[in-house]
Motif scaffolding. Structure first.
Motif, short mmCIF file in Angstrom:
data_model
loop_
_atom_site.label_atom_id
_atom_site.label_comp_id
_atom_site.label_asym_id
_atom_site.label_seq_id
_atom_site.Cartn_x
_atom_site.Cartn_y
_atom_site.Cartn_z
N GLN A 1 -7.84 -15.91 -10.67
CA GLN A 1 -8.87 -15.41 -9.74
C GLN A 1 -9.13 -13.93 -9.99
OE1 GLN A 1 -7.57 -16.24 -5.76
NE2 GLN A 1 -7.99 -18.43 -5.90
N VAL A 2 -8.06 -13.16 -10.06
CA VAL A 2 -8.20 -11.71 -10.28
C VAL A 2 -8.91 -11.44 -11.59
CG1 VAL A 2 -6.93 -9.57 -10.75
CG2 VAL A 2 -6.24 -11.05 -8.86
N ARG A 3 -8.49 -12.12 -12.66
CA ARG A 3 -9.08 -11.90 -13.98
C ARG A 3 -10.57 -12.25 -13.97
NH1 ARG A 3 -5.85 -14.97 -16.85
NH2 ARG A 3 -7.30 -16.69 -17.03
N ARG A 4 -10.94 -13.37 -13.39
CA ARG A 4 -12.34 -13.78 -13.40
C ARG A 4 -13.21 -12.87 -12.53
NH1 ARG A 4 -12.33 -20.39 -13.42
NH2 ARG A 4 -11.22 -20.60 -15.40
N LEU A 5 -12.70 -12.49 -11.38
CA LEU A 5 -13.49 -11.60 -10.50
C LEU A 5 -13.61 -10.20 -11.10
CD1 LEU A 5 -12.08 -12.83 -7.09
CD2 LEU A 5 -14.41 -13.20 -7.97
N ALA A 6 -12.53 -9.69 -11.68
CA ALA A 6 -12.59 -8.37 -12.31
C ALA A 6 -13.52 -8.41 -13.52
CB ALA A 6 -11.19 -7.91 -12.72
N SER A 7 -13.52 -9.52 -14.25
CA SER A 7 -14.44 -9.67 -15.39
C SER A 7 -15.89 -9.69 -14.94
CB SER A 7 -14.13 -10.96 -16.16
OG SER A 7 -12.88 -10.88 -16.77
N LEU A 8 -16.15 -10.34 -13.83
CA LEU A 8 -17.51 -10.35 -13.27
C LEU A 8 -17.97 -8.91 -13.02
CD1 LEU A 8 -19.98 -11.62 -11.67
CD2 LEU A 8 -18.49 -11.47 -9.67
N LEU A 9 -17.13 -8.13 -12.38
CA LEU A 9 -17.50 -6.75 -12.08
C LEU A 9 -17.60 -5.90 -13.34
CD1 LEU A 9 -15.46 -6.11 -8.80
CD2 LEU A 9 -17.87 -6.75 -9.04
N VAL B 1 -11.20 -3.57 -5.53
CA VAL B 1 -12.08 -4.40 -4.70
C VAL B 1 -11.64 -5.86 -4.74
CG1 VAL B 1 -14.44 -5.33 -4.53
CG2 VAL B 1 -14.08 -2.87 -4.79
N VAL B 2 -11.30 -6.35 -5.91
CA VAL B 2 -10.86 -7.75 -6.05
C VAL B 2 -9.60 -7.99 -5.22
CG1 VAL B 2 -9.88 -9.43 -7.68
CG2 VAL B 2 -11.98 -8.18 -8.26
N ARG B 3 -8.61 -7.12 -5.33
CA ARG B 3 -7.37 -7.29 -4.56
C ARG B 3 -7.66 -7.29 -3.06
NH1 ARG B 3 -5.07 -4.33 -8.81
NH2 ARG B 3 -5.45 -2.33 -7.80
N GLU B 4 -8.49 -6.34 -2.62
CA GLU B 4 -8.81 -6.26 -1.19
C GLU B 4 -9.55 -7.50 -0.70
OE1 GLU B 4 -11.04 -2.63 -0.86
OE2 GLU B 4 -9.26 -1.37 -1.15
N GLU B 5 -10.50 -7.96 -1.48
CA GLU B 5 -11.29 -9.13 -1.06
C GLU B 5 -10.48 -10.42 -1.11
OE1 GLU B 5 -14.23 -9.16 0.50
OE2 GLU B 5 -14.05 -6.98 0.44
N LEU B 6 -9.61 -10.55 -2.10
CA LEU B 6 -8.73 -11.73 -2.13
C LEU B 6 -7.78 -11.74 -0.94
CD1 LEU B 6 -7.93 -12.08 -5.95
CD2 LEU B 6 -9.20 -13.68 -4.52
N ALA B 7 -7.25 -10.58 -0.60
CA ALA B 7 -6.35 -10.49 0.57
C ALA B 7 -7.12 -10.85 1.84
CB ALA B 7 -5.75 -9.09 0.66
N ALA B 8 -8.34 -10.35 1.98
CA ALA B 8 -9.16 -10.66 3.16
C ALA B 8 -9.50 -12.14 3.22
CB ALA B 8 -10.42 -9.81 3.15
N ASP B 9 -9.75 -12.73 2.05
CA ASP B 9 -10.08 -14.16 2.00
C ASP B 9 -8.88 -15.00 2.45
OD1 ASP B 9 -11.97 -16.31 1.23
OD2 ASP B 9 -10.38 -16.78 -0.22
N ILE B 10 -7.69 -14.63 1.99
CA ILE B 10 -6.47 -15.36 2.39
C ILE B 10 -6.26 -15.22 3.89
CG2 ILE B 10 -3.93 -15.34 2.22
CD1 ILE B 10 -4.35 -14.60 -0.78
N ALA C 1 -3.64 -17.23 -8.71
CA ALA C 1 -4.06 -15.89 -8.25
C ALA C 1 -4.44 -14.98 -9.41
CB ALA C 1 -2.97 -15.25 -7.40
N GLN C 2 -3.68 -15.04 -10.50
CA GLN C 2 -4.00 -14.19 -11.66
C GLN C 2 -5.32 -14.59 -12.30
OE1 GLN C 2 -0.53 -14.45 -14.18
NE2 GLN C 2 0.27 -12.51 -13.39
#
Length: 171
Positions: free
Chosen positions: A137-145, A158-167, A134-135
């Motif tokens: 994922q968060v790091r890579r997605l936040a880096s993208l943004l 946004v990353v936290r919200e979208e990861l939660a929605a994906d789960i 999970a960490q």
């Protein structure tokens, strides 16, 4: 055959050459005045001739930095998903002054639209990261943004919200 540089040209030949350089660059899309001046300089057109030609093209409506900036912002936000700070840097690189850039960005980039673009970017990448920690994922997605110019607070939210929605969707 048309000359490749302004070397050896004088007077009206030089102005015609400069005009041709500018019009050739304008055939595929709008360009900023600074971009066209740079193209002319690379071809050896003296600055004083470039200014005369650019003034004429501007008076004829063929060069319009505001129109260019609006088109650039719309395109780069839609295609690349760039946020306001990254767009401002790109506009500056094209010679758009800060005041005009700020006006165009304030006019065209709304916070809610920017957030939705960030969501779309994350959704597009999230499936490739499933199965990773999970960490990570968060790091890579936040880096993208972050690379796209999004503020870190918005990126992590946004990353936290979208990861939660994906789960939630995968259960």
């Amino acid at each position: 055959m048309a000359p490749r540089t302004a070397e050896g040209l004088t007077g009206l030949e030089l102005e015609e050459f400069a005009r041709t350089v500018a019009l050739d660059r304008l055939t595929d899309r709008d360009r900023s005045r600074s971009d066209l001046a740079g193209a002319m300089a690379k071809k050896g057109v003296p600055e004083e001739v470039a200014v005369v030609v650019l003034d004429r093209l501007e008076a004829a409506g063929l060069i319009d930095d505001e129109r260019f900036a609006r088109m650039w912002v719309e395109s780069r936000q839609r295609v690349k998903g760039l946020a306001r700070p990254a767009l401002a840097v790109e506009l500056r690189r094209h010679g758009i002054d800060d005041e005009l850039a700020r006006m165009v960005l304030d006019d065209q980039v709304r916070d809610e639209d920017e957030r939705e673009v960030a969501r779309r970017l994350v959704r597009g990448r999230i499936s490739r990261l499933r199965g990773l920690d999970a960490q990570v994922q968060v790091r890579r997605l936040a880096s993208l943004l972050a690379r796209k110019g999004y503020p870190s607070s918005m990126a992590f939210e946004v990353v936290r919200e979208e990861l939660a929605a994906d789960i939630e969707h995968s259960e």
